[in-house]
Design a protein around this motif. Structure first.
Motif, PDB file in Angstrom:
ATOM      1  N   LEU A 204       0.848  -1.190   0.000  1.00  0.00           N
ATOM      2  CA  LEU A 204       0.000   0.000   0.000  1.00  0.00           C
ATOM      3  C   LEU A 204       0.892   1.251   0.000  1.00  0.00           C
ATOM      4  O   LEU A 204       1.739   1.409   0.872  1.00  0.00           O
ATOM      5  N   VAL A 211      -3.480   9.553   1.801  1.00  0.00           N
ATOM      6  CA  VAL A 211      -4.272   8.619   0.991  1.00  0.00           C
ATOM      7  C   VAL A 211      -3.446   7.338   0.825  1.00  0.00           C
ATOM      8  O   VAL A 211      -2.334   7.368   0.306  1.00  0.00           O
ATOM      9  N   TYR A 213      -3.096   3.905  -1.150  1.00  0.00           N
ATOM     10  CA  TYR A 213      -3.632   3.390  -2.418  1.00  0.00           C
ATOM     11  C   TYR A 213      -2.816   2.223  -2.942  1.00  0.00           C
ATOM     12  O   TYR A 213      -1.624   2.080  -2.623  1.00  0.00           O
ATOM     13  N   LYS A 215      -2.603  -0.321  -6.723  1.00  0.00           N
ATOM     14  CA  LYS A 215      -3.098  -0.618  -8.065  1.00  0.00           C
ATOM     15  C   LYS A 215      -2.931  -2.117  -8.286  1.00  0.00           C
ATOM     16  O   LYS A 215      -1.799  -2.616  -8.282  1.00  0.00           O
ATOM     17  N   TRP A 247      -8.424   5.530   2.023  1.00  0.00           N
ATOM     18  CA  TRP A 247      -7.674   4.480   1.339  1.00  0.00           C
ATOM     19  C   TRP A 247      -8.497   3.965   0.162  1.00  0.00           C
ATOM     20  O   TRP A 247      -9.719   3.962   0.189  1.00  0.00           O
ATOM     21  N   ILE A 248      -7.776   3.589  -0.898  1.00  0.00           N
ATOM     22  CA  ILE A 248      -8.454   3.332  -2.165  1.00  0.00           C
ATOM     23  C   ILE A 248      -7.752   2.205  -2.926  1.00  0.00           C
ATOM     24  O   ILE A 248      -6.521   2.146  -2.955  1.00  0.00           O
ATOM     25  N   PHE A 249      -8.559   1.296  -3.478  1.00  0.00           N
ATOM     26  CA  PHE A 249      -8.007   0.196  -4.285  1.00  0.00           C
ATOM     27  C   PHE A 249      -8.435   0.402  -5.736  1.00  0.00           C
ATOM     28  O   PHE A 249      -9.612   0.662  -6.011  1.00  0.00           O
ATOM     29  N   VAL A 261     -12.952   0.849  -8.767  1.00  0.00           N
ATOM     30  CA  VAL A 261     -12.373   1.711  -7.739  1.00  0.00           C
ATOM     31  C   VAL A 261     -13.192   1.553  -6.464  1.00  0.00           C
ATOM     32  O   VAL A 261     -14.411   1.664  -6.496  1.00  0.00           O
ATOM     33  N   ALA A 263     -13.220   2.843  -2.393  1.00  0.00           N
ATOM     34  CA  ALA A 263     -12.555   3.777  -1.470  1.00  0.00           C
ATOM     35  C   ALA A 263     -13.285   3.844  -0.134  1.00  0.00           C
ATOM     36  O   ALA A 263     -14.509   3.677  -0.068  1.00  0.00           O
ATOM     37  N   SER A 296      -5.936   6.518 -12.607  1.00  0.00           N
ATOM     38  CA  SER A 296      -5.965   6.439 -11.141  1.00  0.00           C
ATOM     39  C   SER A 296      -5.196   7.608 -10.529  1.00  0.00           C
ATOM     40  O   SER A 296      -5.531   8.075  -9.439  1.00  0.00           O
ATOM     41  N   ILE A 300      -6.232   9.820  -7.253  1.00  0.00           N
ATOM     42  CA  ILE A 300      -5.366   9.908  -6.063  1.00  0.00           C
ATOM     43  C   ILE A 300      -5.088  11.388  -5.748  1.00  0.00           C
ATOM     44  O   ILE A 300      -5.150  11.809  -4.591  1.00  0.00           O
TER      45      ILE A 300
END
Ligand code: AMP
Length: 323
Positions: A204, A211, A213, A215, A247-249, A261, A263, A296, A300
């Protein structure tokens, strides 16, 4: 409002229940529990729950295929807008009801009950059953319990109100729910997903303003032997990382030729930012679809600015609001 919905349910012989694409436990639980309740109350009616399923939610019951929906009543649960309804065309139905807990996006029902202070669509179905002559049994209560547990992340999100706890407590007592046994199908997962979760923890990345994130390309998913839905199912487990308030995938979805996406936030309101990227959802739990992994970076950046603003306005660090 609930009496209007009950009246429509009483009037129609054929009822179709639908929910959003990318099914999750609350969408599944609320539709299957409402289907079971209508059938328990009116055994002679034809009631169908539609949409594409996922093997991981088989324990909620079997989905139906319906060839002819003409003239039926459609009840759409857990879905704020037409574009995210799974498996039906509104024009095929005589009447449409919407029951939802997302912030309002657009009107599409003849009768709409929207309460974005409710924890989940399952909580709204529980209320509908409690406030009308619809019947409930232990099976229905169990499904609703799991829907509420899932959308509140075990009552940790701030969408769990005193009202949620009161309704759930009453249901546990009345239907003798053995909650420890209920959790197993919801939380049991294959080793491949546990290993992927470890990978996400290790990789991560963090932006300057908080943030977190990652990918996840097709190659990474293939390496772990998981599908593109798997990362979204574990995003809640990344709560409470000191350095990440959002946090975001980003997950490559080869089947749909785009990027999923997902989040979460423990401070800044993120759904309005994700709405700019073809997304939406709740204030602190939100999703989107973007065309390419390269896009992305824009997401972000937008979330990093949001975190910057949030931190600037919340510098005191006090845990309790002072009047
Ligand atoms: P997820 O991260 O998939 O669990 O989704 C979190 C919330 O965002 C849920 O309320 C979803 O319905 C919503 N959501 C997910 N993807 C999208 C999207 N592409 N557009 C609008 N809302 C979404």
């Amino acid at each position: 409002m609930y009496s209007d919905i009950f009246k429509l349910i009483s009037e129609f012989d054929k009822i179709v229940l639908a929910r959003h694409v990318g099914v999750d436990p609350d969408a599944m639980a609320s539709t299957m529990a409402l289907k079971d309740s209508i059938l328990l109350t009116f055994p002679e009616k034809k009631v169908y729950s539609v949409g594409s399923g996922s093997n991981r939610f088989n324990y909620f019951g079997k989905l139906d295929k319906v060839d002819d929906m003409m003239g039926a009543l459609l009840i759409v649960l857990d879905t704020p807008d037409i574009r995210r309804i799974d498996g039906v065309t509104l024009g095929d139905f005589s009447k449409v009801v919407k029951i939802d807990h997302h912030p309002f996006v657009e009107k599409f029902g003849d009768v709409e009950h929207i309460d974005d202070t409710a924890s989940s669509a399952s909580e709204l179905v529980l209320e509908l059953i409690n406030e009308t002559d619809l019947l409930m049994d232990k099976n229905i209560a169990s499904k609703l319990y799991l829907g509420i547990v899932s959308d509140t992340n075990r009552f940790m999100f701030n969408n769990s109100t005193g009202n949620t706890f009161r309704k759930v407590a009453r249901m546990i007592d009345e239907y003798h729910l053995e909650i420890d046994k209920l959790y197993e199908p919801l939380y049991l997962r294959p080793m491949s997903e546990v290993r992927l979760e470890g990978y996400i923890g290790l990789h991560l990345s963090l932006t300057e303003n908080g943030v977190g994130y990652i990918k996840l390309t097709k190659e990474i998913l293939d390496e772990f032997g998981v599908d593109s839905a798997a990362p979204g199912n574990m995003i809640n487990n990344f709560n409470y990382i000191n350095e990440a308030i959002v946090w975001i995938f980003f997950t490559e979805d080869v089947k749909n030729n785009n990027i999923r996406v997902s989040a979460r936030s423990r401070g800044p309101i993120i759904n309005t930012t994700l709405a700019n990227f073809n997304g939406g959802g709740h204030k602190y739990a939100s999703g989107a679809r973007i065309a390419k992994m390269e896009n992305s970076e824009e997401v972000i950046k937008a979330l990093d600015s949001l975190c910057f603003e949030y931190k600037k306005n919340n510098e005191s660090g006090d845990m309790i609001d002072k009047d």
